[in-house]
Design an enzyme around this catalytic site. Structure first.
Site, PDB file in Angstrom:
ATOM      1  N   ASP A 110      -0.095  -7.683   1.774  1.00  0.00           N
ATOM      2  CA  ASP A 110       0.435  -6.315   1.678  1.00  0.00           C
ATOM      3  C   ASP A 110       1.969  -6.337   1.609  1.00  0.00           C
ATOM      4  O   ASP A 110       2.657  -6.091   2.595  1.00  0.00           O
ATOM      5  CB  ASP A 110      -0.045  -5.531   2.896  1.00  0.00           C
ATOM      6  CG  ASP A 110       0.175  -4.033   2.783  1.00  0.00           C
ATOM      7  OD1 ASP A 110       0.532  -3.563   1.684  1.00  0.00           O
ATOM      8  OD2 ASP A 110      -0.032  -3.333   3.796  1.00  0.00           O
TER       9      ASP A 110
ATOM     10  N   HIS B 257       0.824  -1.216   0.000  1.00  0.00           N
ATOM     11  CA  HIS B 257       0.000   0.000   0.000  1.00  0.00           C
ATOM     12  C   HIS B 257       0.853   1.260   0.000  1.00  0.00           C
ATOM     13  O   HIS B 257       0.374   2.331  -0.389  1.00  0.00           O
ATOM     14  CB  HIS B 257      -0.997  -0.003   1.165  1.00  0.00           C
ATOM     15  CG  HIS B 257      -0.417   0.321   2.502  1.00  0.00           C
ATOM     16  ND1 HIS B 257      -0.107  -0.646   3.443  1.00  0.00           N
ATOM     17  CD2 HIS B 257      -0.094   1.509   3.074  1.00  0.00           C
ATOM     18  CE1 HIS B 257       0.359  -0.057   4.532  1.00  0.00           C
ATOM     19  NE2 HIS B 257       0.382   1.246   4.340  1.00  0.00           N
TER      20      HIS B 257
ATOM     21  N   SER C 265       4.499   2.081   8.198  1.00  0.00           N
ATOM     22  CA  SER C 265       4.125   1.031   7.249  1.00  0.00           C
ATOM     23  C   SER C 265       5.331   0.508   6.478  1.00  0.00           C
ATOM     24  O   SER C 265       6.190   1.276   6.039  1.00  0.00           O
ATOM     25  CB  SER C 265       3.102   1.561   6.242  1.00  0.00           C
ATOM     26  OG  SER C 265       1.806   1.580   6.783  1.00  0.00           O
TER      27      SER C 265
END
Length: 276
Positions: free
Chosen positions: A136, A83, A233
């Site tokens: 992810d 992402h 992230s």
């Protein structure tokens, strides 16, 4: 179902590149002491595999353009969250980002040490599902090799490193309070791997997200106060010197009933094999 809160920064405000960007979300209070969420400053020499994924063009130069974390898994390969390479984060399509780089060997983003290496090629897991964040994972191929000692080994599927109760450490340069106070120095926080049952109870498929144990694991502190947050992230979750997960998503930061959710590295080892 609403998409779960990812833990990257958004590039929507990056058109004013000298201004610090805001987090995607920071819902609810976070019990924090000002380092990651409930952690401490660490020396990058002790964890050289932890790198910053950056673009000054999209995110400004104040923190070297850092917007996500990454992990060195081969001299020219860095894994991060899929992402992080999406338009929601970058503000533009990936192929319009002119200066995607990895900052390695630099714990203090405002410093000048380490190396900034251009990304030559990107690969996004074809099984990545943006709505749930399942799978992810992305791989960045660097234009120059890092030293072998920067590489961290991946956790095997049968090594017991994702068993409930396993002590682990998450690393990043993200929000240290849950309210938009981004670190300039590399931080770490101690967490414990939680059972799939506990993670499913936390994220059963409501507005906070859906936990999918086939490709995810979660970790946190039963009392709250230790967690990853926005800006982390793609960064590493490490247990016993092995990479077990990548920071992916969560609801709020540092909340006891809302643990951090990570990409389960062992579940995607086969997909990674063809990229390393």
């Amino acid at each position: 179902m609403r998409r779960p809160f990812t833990r990257s920064l958004t590039g929507a405000l990056a058109l004013t590149a000298a201004v610090a960007v805001l987090p995607l979300a920071a819902s609810g209070p976070a019990a924090a002491d000002g380092v990651v969420i409930g952690g401490q400053t660490v020396k990058v020499t002790d964890s050289p595999w932890a790198v910053a994924v950056a673009s000054r063009d999209r995110f400004g130069g104040m923190r070297a353009g850092q917007f996500c974390g990454g992990v060195v898994v081969a001299p020219t390969k860095v894994v991060t969250a899929a992402h992080c390479l999406g338009r929601d984060v970058l503000g533009v399509p990936l192929d319009e980002v002119r200066d995607l780089k990895v900052v390695a060997g630099r714990g203090e983003l405002r410093g000048t040490g380490g190396r900034e290496i251009a990304v030559r090629r990107t690969w996004v897991n074809p099984s990545y599902e943006p709505l749930s964040n399942s799978g992810d994972l992305a791989v960045l191929t660097l234009s120059a090799a890092l030293p072998e000692e920067y590489v961290i080994r991946l956790a095997p599927a049968d090594g017991g490193l994702t068993d409930p109760g396993t002590a682990a450490t998450v690393y990043g340069w993200g929000d240290t309070t849950g309210g938009g106070a981004y670190a300039s120095s590399l931080r770490s926080a101690k967490v414990r791997v939680l059972s799939d049952e506990a993670c499913t109870r936390a994220y059963p498929g409501n507005v906070d997200g859906t936990y999918l144990p086939a490709t995810m694991l979660c970790a946190g502190d039963p009392e709250g106060g230790h967690d990853a947050c926005q800006g982390d992230s793609g960064g590493p979750l490490v247990a016993r010197g092995r990479l077990i997960g990548l920071v992916s998503w969560g609801s709020g930061c540092g909340q006891a009933e809302s643990p951090g959710v990570y990409t389960r590295i062992s579940a995607l080892a086969r997909a990674l094999e063809g990229q390393l």
